[in-house]
Enzyme design. Structure first.
Site, PDB file in Angstrom:
ATOM      1  N   SER A  89       0.192  -5.390  12.572  1.00 51.85           N
ATOM      2  CA  SER A  89       0.722  -4.088  12.993  1.00 51.85           C
ATOM      3  C   SER A  89       0.098  -3.607  14.285  1.00 51.85           C
ATOM      4  O   SER A  89       0.635  -2.721  14.956  1.00 51.85           O
ATOM      5  CB  SER A  89       0.476  -3.045  11.899  1.00 51.85           C
ATOM      6  OG  SER A  89      -0.925  -2.928  11.642  1.00 51.85           O
TER       7      SER A  89
ATOM      8  N   ARG B  73       1.024   9.841  -9.768  1.00 47.43           N
ATOM      9  CA  ARG B  73       0.354  10.013  -8.481  1.00 47.43           C
ATOM     10  C   ARG B  73       1.228   9.588  -7.305  1.00 47.43           C
ATOM     11  O   ARG B  73       0.714   9.303  -6.218  1.00 47.43           O
ATOM     12  CB  ARG B  73      -0.979   9.248  -8.451  1.00 47.43           C
ATOM     13  CG  ARG B  73      -2.006   9.745  -9.454  1.00 47.43           C
ATOM     14  CD  ARG B  73      -3.231   8.845  -9.492  1.00 47.43           C
ATOM     15  NE  ARG B  73      -4.218   9.363 -10.449  1.00 47.43           N
ATOM     16  CZ  ARG B  73      -5.324  10.001 -10.110  1.00 47.43           C
ATOM     17  NH1 ARG B  73      -5.602  10.216  -8.840  1.00 47.43           N
ATOM     18  NH2 ARG B  73      -6.159  10.440 -11.033  1.00 47.43           N
TER      19      ARG B  73
ATOM     20  N   GLY C  35       0.802  -1.214   0.000  1.00 48.85           N
ATOM     21  CA  GLY C  35       0.000   0.000   0.000  1.00 48.85           C
ATOM     22  C   GLY C  35       0.835   1.263   0.000  1.00 48.85           C
ATOM     23  O   GLY C  35       0.530   2.230  -0.702  1.00 48.85           O
TER      24      GLY C  35
ATOM     25  N   ARG D 186       5.978   0.449  10.698  1.00 50.61           N
ATOM     26  CA  ARG D 186       5.268  -0.284   9.654  1.00 50.61           C
ATOM     27  C   ARG D 186       5.960  -0.133   8.309  1.00 50.61           C
ATOM     28  O   ARG D 186       5.997  -1.066   7.504  1.00 50.61           O
ATOM     29  CB  ARG D 186       3.813   0.192   9.565  1.00 50.61           C
ATOM     30  CG  ARG D 186       2.978  -0.166  10.789  1.00 50.61           C
ATOM     31  CD  ARG D 186       1.502   0.074  10.550  1.00 50.61           C
ATOM     32  NE  ARG D 186       1.181   1.486  10.375  1.00 50.61           N
ATOM     33  CZ  ARG D 186       0.914   2.314  11.374  1.00 50.61           C
ATOM     34  NH1 ARG D 186       0.963   1.886  12.627  1.00 50.61           N
ATOM     35  NH2 ARG D 186       0.608   3.585  11.142  1.00 50.61           N
TER      36      ARG D 186
ATOM     37  N   ARG E 247       7.284   1.809   1.215  1.00 51.77           N
ATOM     38  CA  ARG E 247       7.589   0.400   1.450  1.00 51.77           C
ATOM     39  C   ARG E 247       8.036  -0.255   0.152  1.00 51.77           C
ATOM     40  O   ARG E 247       8.909  -1.131   0.144  1.00 51.77           O
ATOM     41  CB  ARG E 247       6.363  -0.317   2.030  1.00 51.77           C
ATOM     42  CG  ARG E 247       6.620  -1.776   2.409  1.00 51.77           C
ATOM     43  CD  ARG E 247       5.378  -2.407   3.040  1.00 51.77           C
ATOM     44  NE  ARG E 247       5.163  -1.891   4.383  1.00 51.77           N
ATOM     45  CZ  ARG E 247       4.005  -1.929   5.024  1.00 51.77           C
ATOM     46  NH1 ARG E 247       2.941  -2.426   4.419  1.00 51.77           N
ATOM     47  NH2 ARG E 247       3.892  -1.460   6.248  1.00 51.77           N
TER      48      ARG E 247
ATOM     49  N   ARG F  73       0.328  -9.342  -2.489  1.00 52.44           N
ATOM     50  CA  ARG F  73       0.229  -8.142  -1.643  1.00 52.44           C
ATOM     51  C   ARG F  73       0.924  -8.395  -0.319  1.00 52.44           C
ATOM     52  O   ARG F  73       0.686  -9.410   0.348  1.00 52.44           O
ATOM     53  CB  ARG F  73      -1.236  -7.772  -1.390  1.00 52.44           C
ATOM     54  CG  ARG F  73      -1.419  -6.899  -0.134  1.00 52.44           C
ATOM     55  CD  ARG F  73      -2.780  -6.291  -0.018  1.00 52.44           C
ATOM     56  NE  ARG F  73      -3.175  -6.050   1.367  1.00 52.44           N
ATOM     57  CZ  ARG F  73      -2.678  -5.087   2.158  1.00 52.44           C
ATOM     58  NH1 ARG F  73      -1.731  -4.280   1.712  1.00 52.44           N
ATOM     59  NH2 ARG F  73      -3.110  -4.952   3.395  1.00 52.44           N
ATOM     60  N   VAL F  74       1.794  -7.474   0.070  1.00 56.23           N
ATOM     61  CA  VAL F  74       2.382  -7.482   1.411  1.00 56.23           C
ATOM     62  C   VAL F  74       1.916  -6.215   2.113  1.00 56.23           C
ATOM     63  O   VAL F  74       2.071  -5.113   1.592  1.00 56.23           O
ATOM     64  CB  VAL F  74       3.922  -7.580   1.382  1.00 56.23           C
ATOM     65  CG1 VAL F  74       4.361  -8.946   0.882  1.00 56.23           C
ATOM     66  CG2 VAL F  74       4.549  -6.486   0.526  1.00 56.23           C
ATOM     67  N   GLY F  75       1.291  -6.371   3.261  1.00 53.59           N
ATOM     68  CA  GLY F  75       0.740  -5.205   3.929  1.00 53.59           C
ATOM     69  C   GLY F  75       0.555  -5.452   5.408  1.00 53.59           C
ATOM     70  O   GLY F  75       0.969  -6.480   5.941  1.00 53.59           O
ATOM     71  N   SER F  76      -0.081  -4.506   6.066  1.00 49.18           N
ATOM     72  CA  SER F  76      -0.310  -4.613   7.504  1.00 49.18           C
ATOM     73  C   SER F  76      -1.771  -4.955   7.766  1.00 49.18           C
ATOM     74  O   SER F  76      -2.644  -4.715   6.932  1.00 49.18           O
ATOM     75  CB  SER F  76       0.069  -3.313   8.198  1.00 49.18           C
ATOM     76  OG  SER F  76      -0.644  -2.221   7.641  1.00 49.18           O
TER      77      SER F  76
END
Length: 235
Positions: A206, A47, A24, A220, A28, A91-94
């Site tokens: 997280s 963007r 996201g 994060r 990161r 997808r890698v996320g929190s």
């Protein structure tokens, strides 16, 4: 297939690998490019949503941001699958834990994704669609966690359209065995299913919604690298 650049991605067709690891936060993504990729080349900054293509252990791979929420990842993953020939998105996320055995730094591998979103209505299906991951990716990710010695759980996550919810009904999701709450995976899995491609979501815990444990934005951004280790091991 070749309607590129798209309104949201400035790359030409061929500049993005068939496997894309997404996060996201664009910062990161920059961290992943610097930490994991050999000879990374920026293919997007439209963007501010950074994207890079390079190699990992000799294999071509791209990393790119997807922003926050289902509409955002819905746009980026749709364009990657349908216009750039991407076959696999990880997808890698929190995520926020709602499971007593998942704590800060642990990994949740999303086998499926419940949601309160109306995203699936566009398909006009005669029932409720269950967004699920590609099984070969789920199995490989779990095996990688075992090799690395990372604490993880595999199961359902809840993809919420709302961050500041008036009533999150967490007790009801807990009663159904849902592991954690995040905001993107269901849309990713639906786009993968509709386009006939593969997807997987791997989340680092997280914060713990039940106990109040939490991390900072900087933590994060910079410290959640175990999920990246697992994602890149799948290349």
């Amino acid at each position: 297939m070749s309607k590129t650049p798209t309104p949201h991605i400035g790359a030409q067709y061929g500049e993005i690998a068939e496997t894309v690891i997404m996060a996201g936060d664009p910062l990161r993504v920059k961290l992943m490019a610097e930490r994991f990729l050999d000879d990374p080349v920026e293919f997007n900054h439209v963007r501010g949503m950074l994207g890079y293509t390079g190699t990992y252990k000799g294999k071509r791979v791209s990393v790119m941001g997807h922003g926050m929420g289902m509409p955002s990842i819905g746009i980026y993953s749709y364009e990657l699958y349908n216009f750039y020939g991407v076959k696999t998105i990880i997808r890698v996320g929190s995520a926020g834990s709602i499971n007593k055995d998942l704590h800060i730094g642990d990994l949740a591998i999303a086998m499926g994704a419940c949601t309160n979103s109306n995203y699936a209505a566009q398909y006009e299906l005669p029932g409720t669609f269950a967004p699920i991951a590609d099984f070969s990716l789920v199995r490989a990710a779990a095996e990688s966690c075992e090799r690395f010695g990372y604490h993880y759980m595999v199961g359902n996550v809840f993809t919420s359209d709302v961050f500041y919810a008036e009533n999150a009904h967490n007790d009801k999701w807990i009663s159904m065995g849902v592991l954690a709450v995040e905001m993107e995976i269901a849309a990713l899995y639906m786009n993968a299913a509709r386009s006939g491609n593969r997807a997987l979501g791997i989340c680092t815990i997280s914060d713990h919604i039940l106990t109040g444990e939490e991390t900072t934005a900087e933590e994060r951004q910079n410290n959640f690298t175990h999920m990246m280790d697992v994602a890149f091991s799948l290349i």
